[in-house]
Design an enzyme around this catalytic site. Structure first.
Site: not given
Length: 555
Positions: A161, A204, A218, A222, A316, A379
């Site tokens: 990426d 990204h 934690n 998120v 893909a 993605s």
């Protein structure tokens, strides 16, 4: 060439004393083992039932009827509490399954079982999860899977990426570091050469990495799909989100070398793609799929709202057996409006709309001062599958890339969808983390999936007004006997002539047959395709042409 699209995308050789007085029979283990016999060493193959839950491998629990009668090499049994339950060591060179099978045949044993691993039955305390801001994780049943997968973190995911923000507190603990040089945490590949690096100047890659493996539970930010995975950035996309095939290949070759040195890279996440077919890229991906410690490639289907059976997006749409192509879905299990699809070229859906994840902390396109942001795209769907794949391969490290793919796309591993576009994949399903984790029957006895085959029939040439119908001439077969889904569709006009203006071609050549051939002033040919899928990740597609001759009285 910069054809890439930006994405919004483990034989025990037993010692002479080890269990010499009590060798296991040929019916007690599924592992080929070497057993010493007087006068030489012979091979004995034995069988036993696999254990589907995590358990201690150093010992088992045995309840004896009388005094303990341990296997030779097991040492002294240690009583558990005041009863007759004992904790006995697993003799060197034998599995827990083998040892349990032997004890269970001993009349002095009331029962024998593994010492299972348990954990606090809690959900993560990450604020975004607690606030309900990550419904995508609930959709794939991650909360059910987390308690059993939280300690399975030895798998490395190579994130191809724009890099990863090395300073992000949610990612720092899960970043891979080189075993010989801990200062190396990733690589940047440019002009066909890879060097130490991997920091993100676009954001990204950081967002993708956070979906795969931001540190969970934690009390920060998120949660992610896989809390213990190791993240290795392979940066080959630049700050503007584009990159070159040669640099992607350089990254793949680097990963292959690292794997050969023992780095456990079992999953590669590819949240990028382009429309140009590259044999060199296909070969480089295949080399990793077949290498020691085979790697599974998880690839974004693309964001052009196109049927990639007919207009493929790569990597893909490559037919490699170690690739999974991912469609983006909503939390309501509908396909995202922007997502590519294809019964033969796309495999499974995963959430990809408004996904909250980590963001770069600096100044970049997808950075955010808060360290978090929402993005949409295939993605974002792709790393959900990568995180689950990494947990699967940590739990079952002996699986090849093909076997892992077949398990992830097995009907017992996903939820079947209903929405028409979301059904346009080789499974017709959406990722389910808990089901993948529970599918141990297949994991311990993988049966390779044979892909279906397709004979679409001849091209059709008709006069204006004649009936156009080729559905009955299609022959689809599957050696496994899987029920097949067959889909017909119209392709895109090729070299549209000036007289066939606007959307005329799409309007007069219907999407599916049958229909009456249009009245045309000049002959014209339209491509059509037929695709077939077996519901297990196998698909095939073929095309044909419908030619309508010119009419003497066109409409």
């Amino acid at each position: 060439m910069q054809a890439f699209l930006r994405s919004i995308f483990a034989l025990a050789c037993l010692s002479a004393s080890a269990i010499a007085s009590s060798p296991l029979s040929a019916a007690e283990s599924g592992h080929p083992v070497e057993v010493f016999h007087q006068g030489g060493m012979g091979h004995v193959t034995v069988t036993a039932t696999k254990i589907s839950r995590r358990h201690a491998r150093s010992h088992v629990l045995v309840r004896f009827r009388g005094r303990p009668t341990n296997l030779s090499g097991a040492g002294t049994a240690r009583a558990v509490g005041a009863g007759r339950l004992h904790r006995v060591a697993t003799p060197a060179g034998f599995s827990v399954e083998q040892v349990l099978a032997k004890y269970r045949r001993d009349p002095n044993v009331l029962y024998a079982e593994p010492d299972y691993v348990v954990q606090a039955d809690n959900l993560p305390d990450d604020p975004a999860w607690l606030a309900g801001d990550q419904p995508n994780l609930g959709v794939i049943s991650a909360p059910t899977a987390w308690p059993q997968s939280a300690a399975e973190g030895d798998v490395v995911v190579a994130v191809f990426d724009t890099g990863i923000d090395f300073n992000h507190p949610e990612l720092l603990d899960n970043l891979w570091s080189h075993p010989d040089n801990p200062g190396i945490r990733g690589y940047t590949c440019a002009q066909g050469v890879c060097a130490r690096g991997g920091t993100d100047d676009n954001g990204h890659g950081t967002h993708v990495a956070g979906i795969i493996g931001a540190r969970g539970n934690n009390a920060m930010g998120v949660a992610s799909v896989n809390w213990q995975v190791r993240l290795m950035p392979i940066k080959f996309l630049t700050a503007n989100g584009s990159g070159l095939v040669s640099d992607a290949i350089a990254g793949l070759e680097l990963v292959r070398a690292l794997k050969a040195s023992g780095v456990n890279i079992r999953v590669a996440n590819h949240s990028w793609g382009g429309s140009a077919y590259s044999q060199a890229l296909k070969d480089a991906l295949a080399a990793l799929e077949e290498a020691p410690l085979p790697t599974l490639h998880i690839c974004a289907a693309g964001n052009s709202a196109s049927n990639t059976d007919f207009t493929p997006a790569y990597p893909a749409a490559f037919d490699n057996r170690g690739i999974i192509s991912v469609l983006a879905s909503t939390t309501a299990d509908a396909a995202a409006s922007f997502s590519n699809y294809g019964v033969a070229s796309v495999d499974i859906a995963a959430p990809g709309v408004e996904i909250l994840s980590t963001a770069g902390l600096g100044q970049c396109r997808y950075c955010d001062a808060s360290g978090y942001r929402r993005l949409s795209g295939t993605s974002m769907a792709t790393p959900h599958v990568s995180g689950v794949a990494a947990a699967l391969l940590a739990r079952h490290p002996g699986l090849t890339s093909t076997q892992a793919r077949d398990l992830l796309l097995h009907p017992d591993s996903y939820d079947t969808l209903e929405e028409s576009k979301a059904l346009m994949t080789s499974t017709g399903g959406r990722l389910n983390y808990a089901k993948v984790q529970a599918n141990d029957a297949y994991a311990y006895n993988p049966v390779p999936n044979t892909f279906p085959s397709l004979v679409p029939g001849e091209n059709i040439e008709v006069m204006p007004g004649a009936r156009v119908d080729f559905s009955g001439s299609v022959h689809a077969m599957d050696a496994d006997g899987d029920p097949l889904r067959v889909v017909h569709g119209r392709g895109q006009p090729v070299d549209r002539p000036a007289w066939l203006v606007g959307a005329q071609a799409e309007q007069i050549f219907h999407q599916t047959t049958p229909y009456a051939a249009p009245l045309l002033a000049r002959a014209y040919a339209m491509p059509y395709f037929t695709s077939v899928a077996d519901g297990r990740g196998g698909g095939a597609t073929a095309s044909r042409w419908v030619t309508v001759e010119a009419s003497t009285s066109p409409g």
